[in-house]
Design a protein around this motif. Structure first.
Motif, mmCIF file in Angstrom:
data_model
loop_
_atom_site.group_PDB
_atom_site.id
_atom_site.type_symbol
_atom_site.label_atom_id
_atom_site.label_comp_id
_atom_site.label_asym_id
_atom_site.label_seq_id
_atom_site.Cartn_x
_atom_site.Cartn_y
_atom_site.Cartn_z
ATOM 1 N N MET A 1 -28.903 7.905 6.865
ATOM 2 C CA MET A 1 -30.181 7.348 6.390
ATOM 3 C C MET A 1 -31.127 7.120 7.570
ATOM 4 O O MET A 1 -32.321 7.441 7.485
ATOM 5 C CB MET A 1 -29.962 6.028 5.639
ATOM 6 N N ALA A 2 -30.594 6.553 8.659
ATOM 7 C CA ALA A 2 -31.430 6.289 9.839
ATOM 8 C C ALA A 2 -32.037 7.583 10.369
ATOM 9 O O ALA A 2 -33.223 7.641 10.707
ATOM 10 C CB ALA A 2 -30.605 5.589 10.922
ATOM 11 N N TYR A 3 -31.246 8.616 10.420
ATOM 12 C CA TYR A 3 -31.746 9.911 10.878
ATOM 13 C C TYR A 3 -32.851 10.411 9.949
ATOM 14 O O TYR A 3 -33.898 10.873 10.397
ATOM 15 C CB TYR A 3 -30.585 10.904 10.965
ATOM 16 N N TRP A 4 -32.607 10.308 8.657
ATOM 17 C CA TRP A 4 -33.560 10.854 7.695
ATOM 18 C C TRP A 4 -34.828 10.031 7.509
ATOM 19 O O TRP A 4 -35.812 10.537 6.967
ATOM 20 C CB TRP A 4 -32.878 11.087 6.354
ATOM 21 N N VAL A 5 -34.839 8.779 7.939
ATOM 22 C CA VAL A 5 -36.085 7.999 7.868
ATOM 23 C C VAL A 5 -36.787 7.934 9.221
ATOM 24 O O VAL A 5 -37.825 7.291 9.355
ATOM 25 C CB VAL A 5 -35.879 6.572 7.299
ATOM 26 N N SER A 6 -36.243 8.607 10.211
ATOM 27 C CA SER A 6 -36.794 8.503 11.574
ATOM 28 C C SER A 6 -38.259 8.914 11.637
ATOM 29 O O SER A 6 -39.022 8.350 12.428
ATOM 30 C CB SER A 6 -35.958 9.310 12.563
ATOM 31 N N ASP A 7 -38.677 9.863 10.815
ATOM 32 C CA ASP A 7 -40.084 10.282 10.848
ATOM 33 C C ASP A 7 -41.022 9.191 10.341
ATOM 34 O O ASP A 7 -42.215 9.211 10.644
ATOM 35 C CB ASP A 7 -40.289 11.574 10.053
ATOM 36 N N GLU A 8 -40.509 8.225 9.605
ATOM 37 C CA GLU A 8 -41.323 7.115 9.098
ATOM 38 C C GLU A 8 -41.527 6.023 10.151
ATOM 39 O O GLU A 8 -42.355 5.138 9.959
ATOM 40 C CB GLU A 8 -40.669 6.498 7.854
ATOM 41 N N PHE B 1 -40.557 -6.033 6.155
ATOM 42 C CA PHE B 1 -41.258 -5.787 7.415
ATOM 43 C C PHE B 1 -42.020 -4.464 7.438
ATOM 44 O O PHE B 1 -42.834 -4.229 8.325
ATOM 45 C CB PHE B 1 -40.262 -5.830 8.591
ATOM 46 N N SER B 2 -41.772 -3.578 6.469
ATOM 47 C CA SER B 2 -42.324 -2.225 6.534
ATOM 48 C C SER B 2 -42.746 -1.753 5.141
ATOM 49 O O SER B 2 -41.980 -1.890 4.179
ATOM 50 C CB SER B 2 -41.248 -1.286 7.096
ATOM 51 N N ARG C 1 -40.260 -1.172 1.947
ATOM 52 C CA ARG C 1 -40.540 -1.789 0.647
ATOM 53 C C ARG C 1 -40.573 -0.720 -0.450
ATOM 54 O O ARG C 1 -40.038 -0.915 -1.543
ATOM 55 C CB ARG C 1 -41.852 -2.569 0.676
ATOM 56 N N GLU C 2 -41.190 0.414 -0.149
ATOM 57 C CA GLU C 2 -41.261 1.516 -1.107
ATOM 58 C C GLU C 2 -39.864 2.072 -1.404
ATOM 59 O O GLU C 2 -39.517 2.337 -2.567
ATOM 60 C CB GLU C 2 -42.169 2.620 -0.555
ATOM 61 N N LEU C 3 -39.051 2.230 -0.371
ATOM 62 C CA LEU C 3 -37.684 2.695 -0.557
ATOM 63 C C LEU C 3 -36.888 1.695 -1.395
ATOM 64 O O LEU C 3 -36.178 2.089 -2.328
ATOM 65 C CB LEU C 3 -37.006 2.920 0.798
ATOM 66 N N ARG C 4 -37.020 0.419 -1.078
ATOM 67 C CA ARG C 4 -36.267 -0.595 -1.838
ATOM 68 C C ARG C 4 -36.706 -0.597 -3.297
ATOM 69 O O ARG C 4 -35.886 -0.765 -4.200
ATOM 70 C CB ARG C 4 -36.430 -1.989 -1.200
ATOM 71 N N GLU C 5 -37.983 -0.390 -3.545
ATOM 72 C CA GLU C 5 -38.472 -0.341 -4.922
ATOM 73 C C GLU C 5 -37.902 0.879 -5.647
ATOM 74 O O GLU C 5 -37.528 0.795 -6.825
ATOM 75 C CB GLU C 5 -40.001 -0.322 -4.956
ATOM 76 N N ALA C 6 -37.810 2.025 -4.975
ATOM 77 C CA ALA C 6 -37.219 3.218 -5.591
ATOM 78 C C ALA C 6 -35.748 2.972 -5.930
ATOM 79 O O ALA C 6 -35.259 3.410 -6.988
ATOM 80 C CB ALA C 6 -37.362 4.424 -4.662
ATOM 81 N N ILE C 7 -35.043 2.258 -5.073
ATOM 82 C CA ILE C 7 -33.636 1.929 -5.327
ATOM 83 C C ILE C 7 -33.539 0.954 -6.504
ATOM 84 O O ILE C 7 -32.660 1.098 -7.367
ATOM 85 C CB ILE C 7 -32.972 1.357 -4.054
ATOM 86 N N ARG C 8 -34.440 -0.007 -6.558
ATOM 87 C CA ARG C 8 -34.475 -0.952 -7.689
ATOM 88 C C ARG C 8 -34.689 -0.196 -8.996
ATOM 89 O O ARG C 8 -34.042 -0.469 -10.003
ATOM 90 C CB ARG C 8 -35.563 -2.001 -7.491
ATOM 91 N N GLN C 9 -35.586 0.790 -8.965
ATOM 92 C CA GLN C 9 -35.849 1.574 -10.165
ATOM 93 C C GLN C 9 -34.611 2.369 -10.580
ATOM 94 O O GLN C 9 -34.317 2.477 -11.773
ATOM 95 C CB GLN C 9 -37.048 2.505 -9.966
ATOM 96 N N GLU C 10 -33.878 2.900 -9.614
ATOM 97 C CA GLU C 10 -32.615 3.579 -9.940
ATOM 98 C C GLU C 10 -31.644 2.625 -10.617
ATOM 99 O O GLU C 10 -30.946 3.010 -11.555
ATOM 100 C CB GLU C 10 -31.952 4.131 -8.671
ATOM 101 N N THR C 11 -31.589 1.379 -10.122
ATOM 102 C CA THR C 11 -30.718 0.369 -10.738
ATOM 103 C C THR C 11 -31.133 0.128 -12.180
ATOM 104 O O THR C 11 -30.291 0.118 -13.090
ATOM 105 C CB THR C 11 -30.765 -0.953 -9.937
#
Length: 189
Positions: A43-50, A164-165, A169-179
């Motif tokens: 995950m860290a590798y794949w979000v590095s561009d952000e 903090f970011s 926040r957008e990623l966490r919201e996408a995960i919440r939506q999956e839940t």
């Protein structure tokens, strides 16, 4: 690191392959701590561009070492872990780290202290990924493996660490939506 020191360290770390976590995989078996750490690192590798301003090599090192203390204590789910458990794990981990050759002894101790303080962008990214990977794994597991309190926990776990970011926040919201989608599909919403 001398080959014999490397082998000793690898033998300790290997324990995480057999140390299971509370969560299950999509295939129906308990996830190992090593698998959790590996996917966090991915995950860290794949979000590095952000996060172009963040030292992602450091974040990757944090992800790789963050649960090494569980070689000595096993995994205790966050909702069951006490301050005494944390203290024991830290004591055993730091005792082991002190036996490692330089520069790893000093580097790992500094990384653990930075991770605990959560003051740097690197530590914040690592911690958010740690929390969110756990929720992603729960979303992938069969809902029959969820404990009753985990329905609410999956909605909130890691939200604070993502604040903090905008991206986190957008990623966490996408995960919440999956839940939510999973609970709805399974008639648990």
């Amino acid at each position: 690191m001398k080959p014999e020191n490397l082998l000793e360290a690898l033998h300790v770390a290997e324990k995480l392959k057999d140390t299971t976590r509370h969560c299950y995989t999509s295939g129906g078996r308990h996830e190992s701590v090593a698998e959790h750490s590996w996917r966090m690192t991915l995950m860290a590798y794949w979000v590095s561009d952000e996060f172009p301003e963040v030292d992602m090599d450091k974040v990757i090192r944090m992800c790789l070492i963050h649960d090494l203390g569980e070689c000595f204590t096993g995994d205790i789910p966050a909702f069951d872990k006490t301050d005494a458990d944390e203290t024991t794990e830290e004591r055993l981990l730091y005792g082991w780290v002190a036996t490692l050759p330089e520069p790893f002894r000093t580097d790992m101790r500094a990384l653990y202290e930075e991770m605990a303080a959560l003051q740097t962008p690197e530590a914040r990214v690592y911690k958010a990924l740690d929390k969110m990977e756990a929720v992603v794994q729960h979303n992938e597991s069969d809902i029959s493996t969820w404990e009753p309190h985990e329905y609410a926990l999956n909605m909130t776990y890691g939200v604070e660490q993502a604040q903090f970011s905008a991206y986190m926040r957008e990623l966490r919201e996408a995960i919440r939506q999956e839940t939510l989608d999973k609970m709805e599909r399974e008639g648990k919403a």
